[in-house]
Design an enzyme around this catalytic site. Structure first.
Site, short mmCIF file in Angstrom:
data_model
loop_
_atom_site.label_atom_id
_atom_site.label_comp_id
_atom_site.label_asym_id
_atom_site.label_seq_id
_atom_site.Cartn_x
_atom_site.Cartn_y
_atom_site.Cartn_z
N LYS A 61 0.75 -1.72 -0.12
CA LYS A 61 -0.42 -0.11 -0.23
C LYS A 61 0.84 1.44 0.07
O LYS A 61 2.00 1.00 0.91
CB LYS A 61 -0.85 -0.18 1.86
CG LYS A 61 -1.73 0.91 1.93
CD LYS A 61 -2.60 0.57 2.33
CE LYS A 61 -3.04 1.53 3.64
NZ LYS A 61 -2.72 3.36 3.74
N LYS A 71 7.23 0.74 1.70
CA LYS A 71 8.64 0.55 0.60
C LYS A 71 9.04 0.33 0.39
O LYS A 71 10.33 0.15 0.68
CB LYS A 71 7.24 0.69 -0.32
CG LYS A 71 6.49 -0.46 -0.78
CD LYS A 71 5.71 -0.17 -1.76
CE LYS A 71 4.86 0.34 -1.99
NZ LYS A 71 3.79 1.26 -1.70
N LYS A 131 4.68 8.69 -6.96
CA LYS A 131 5.57 9.74 -6.60
C LYS A 131 7.26 9.66 -6.57
O LYS A 131 7.46 10.33 -6.09
CB LYS A 131 5.67 8.75 -4.63
CG LYS A 131 5.35 9.87 -4.03
CD LYS A 131 4.55 9.03 -2.40
CE LYS A 131 4.61 7.84 -1.80
NZ LYS A 131 5.33 7.82 -0.71
N ASP A 179 -1.57 -0.30 -4.51
CA ASP A 179 -2.89 -0.60 -4.50
C ASP A 179 -3.85 -0.41 -5.33
O ASP A 179 -4.73 -1.26 -5.32
CB ASP A 179 -3.06 0.57 -4.02
CG ASP A 179 -2.40 1.93 -2.82
OD1 ASP A 179 -3.04 2.09 -1.67
OD2 ASP A 179 -1.12 2.34 -2.66
P1 ADP Z 1 5.72 3.83 0.42
O1 ADP Z 1 6.95 3.85 -0.24
O2 ADP Z 1 5.43 2.60 0.63
O3 ADP Z 1 4.41 5.13 -0.16
P2 ADP Z 1 7.28 4.90 2.51
O4 ADP Z 1 9.09 4.44 2.54
O5 ADP Z 1 7.93 6.53 1.50
O6 ADP Z 1 6.59 4.49 2.04
O7 ADP Z 1 7.68 5.84 3.85
C1 ADP Z 1 6.42 6.07 4.69
C2 ADP Z 1 6.92 6.62 5.31
O8 ADP Z 1 7.30 6.29 6.40
C3 ADP Z 1 8.16 8.12 5.26
O9 ADP Z 1 7.98 9.15 5.95
C4 ADP Z 1 9.25 6.75 6.42
O10 ADP Z 1 11.02 7.76 6.95
C5 ADP Z 1 7.92 6.14 7.14
N1 ADP Z 1 8.70 5.18 7.81
C6 ADP Z 1 8.99 3.81 6.98
N2 ADP Z 1 9.24 3.01 7.88
C7 ADP Z 1 9.79 3.26 9.40
C8 ADP Z 1 9.77 2.47 10.07
N3 ADP Z 1 10.12 1.24 10.05
N4 ADP Z 1 10.27 3.57 11.04
C9 ADP Z 1 9.97 4.52 11.11
N5 ADP Z 1 9.36 4.95 9.76
C10 ADP Z 1 9.10 4.56 9.05
MG MG Z 2 7.56 5.36 -2.16
#
Ligand code: ADP
Ligand code: MG
Length: 272
Positions: A9, A14, A40, A125
């Site tokens: 999601k 990720k 994104k 998603d």
């Molecule tokens: P996605 O790629 O799935 O959209 P992101 O990797 O960009 O998600 O993560 C979304 C937010 O969550 C980021 O700001 C990231 O810093 C935070 N985040 C992700 N994993 C962790 C974790 N294990 N602990 C704390 N914050 C996290």
């Molecule tokens: Mg991402």
């Protein structure tokens, strides 16, 4: 060459997981290509120390795809990890999956889909068109589902499991589920819930990644945790995940759940 995809999601973690995984694998001397398949376009940003690399779709829009060279789409980041961003359409027009299809076609033509490990970071998603491409066209043979214990992220993971299950019936498809990665939201009973979810879909929880503020601190310093805090426990968790993925032999054809089944068993854990 190993080709793996991380699906989940939006906002589940990720890209954070993918970038740290790439950094950890590169630390083992492996040649890594990370491809962001999310409009994104920030999959590789921490590997690139905060810079937004041009996306494949932006370049194609500006100059058509005939004259694009490898140097214009593949950028070297931390520890030499090669970074690509598929990008997305202009808001309101076009299809997000298109960017992914165009990216694969271009990288293939450039002969740039190589290295020891290719890591696809894919928004899960919607598992339509372009978003299913990494698993559909024989690119990624191993899919990892990134989820927390929240119902909507389990729901997205379950949908991706459905797609893998369907695609695995195709004669030429080699796409399998490699495991479930729990990127924790610190919910009560979360570890047990995700572990049980993985078991029920005929897989296993390959990692439990704690929620830790070091991730945000690293992000504010525009680095992966592996680079910013290599001695931290969190960096150790990402290195362990890298080692486990490299030697993982347990590939499965998932058995996705029905939505009410998913809801009712999630309820059992939340009520404990
Ligand atoms: P996605 O790629 O799935 O959209 P992101 O990797 O960009 O998600 O993560 C979304 C937010 O969550 C980021 O700001 C990231 O810093 C935070 N985040 C992700 N994993 C962790 C974790 N294990 N602990 C704390 N914050 C996290
Ligand atoms: Mg991402």
């Amino acid at each position: 060459m190993k080709q793996i995809a991380l699906y989940g999601k939006g906002g589940i973690g990720k890209s954070t997981t993918a970038a740290n995984l790439s950094a950890a694998l590169a630390g083992e001397g492996l040649d890594i290509l990370q491809i962001g398949c999310d409009p994104k376009r920030d999959s590789t940003r921490m590997l690139m120390h905060g810079s937004w690399i041009p996306t494949v779709l932006d370049l194609i829009r500006e100059q058509g795809d005939r004259n694009i060279t490898t140097d214009e789409v593949v950028f070297r980041g931390f520890r030499g990890v090669r970074c690509v961003e598929a990008g997305g359409p202009e808001p309101g027009i076009g299809c997000a999956g298109r960017g992914i299809i165009a990216t694969f076609q271009l990288l293939e033509r450039l002969g740039a889909l190589d290295g020891d490990v290719i890591l696809y970071d894919v928004l899960g998603d919607v598992v339509c068109g372009g978003f299913a491409m990494p698993m559909r066209e024989g690119y990624a043979q191993e899919v990892y589902l990134v989820t927390s214990g929240e119902l909507m992220s389990l729901y997205a993971a379950n949908n991706i499991a459905k797609a893998i299950s369907r695609l695995s019936k195709r004669a030429r498809s080699r796409c399998r589920l490699g495991g479930v990665i729990c990127n924790a939201k610190n919910m009560e009973g979360e570890r047990e819930l995700v572990d049980e979810f993985a078991r029920r879909i005929n897989s296993a929880m390959i990692a439990y990644i704690p929620r830790d503020r070091i991730v945000q601190l690293a992000e504010l310093h525009r680095q992966t945790v592996i680079e910013y805090a290599p001695d931290s426990g969190q960096a150790g968790v990402y290195r362990q995940l890298a080692a486990d993925i490299i030697r993982n032999q347990r590939m499965s054809i998932p058995t996705p759940l029905e939505m009410d089944e998913l809801e009712s068993f999630a309820l059992e854990f939340v009520q404990v």
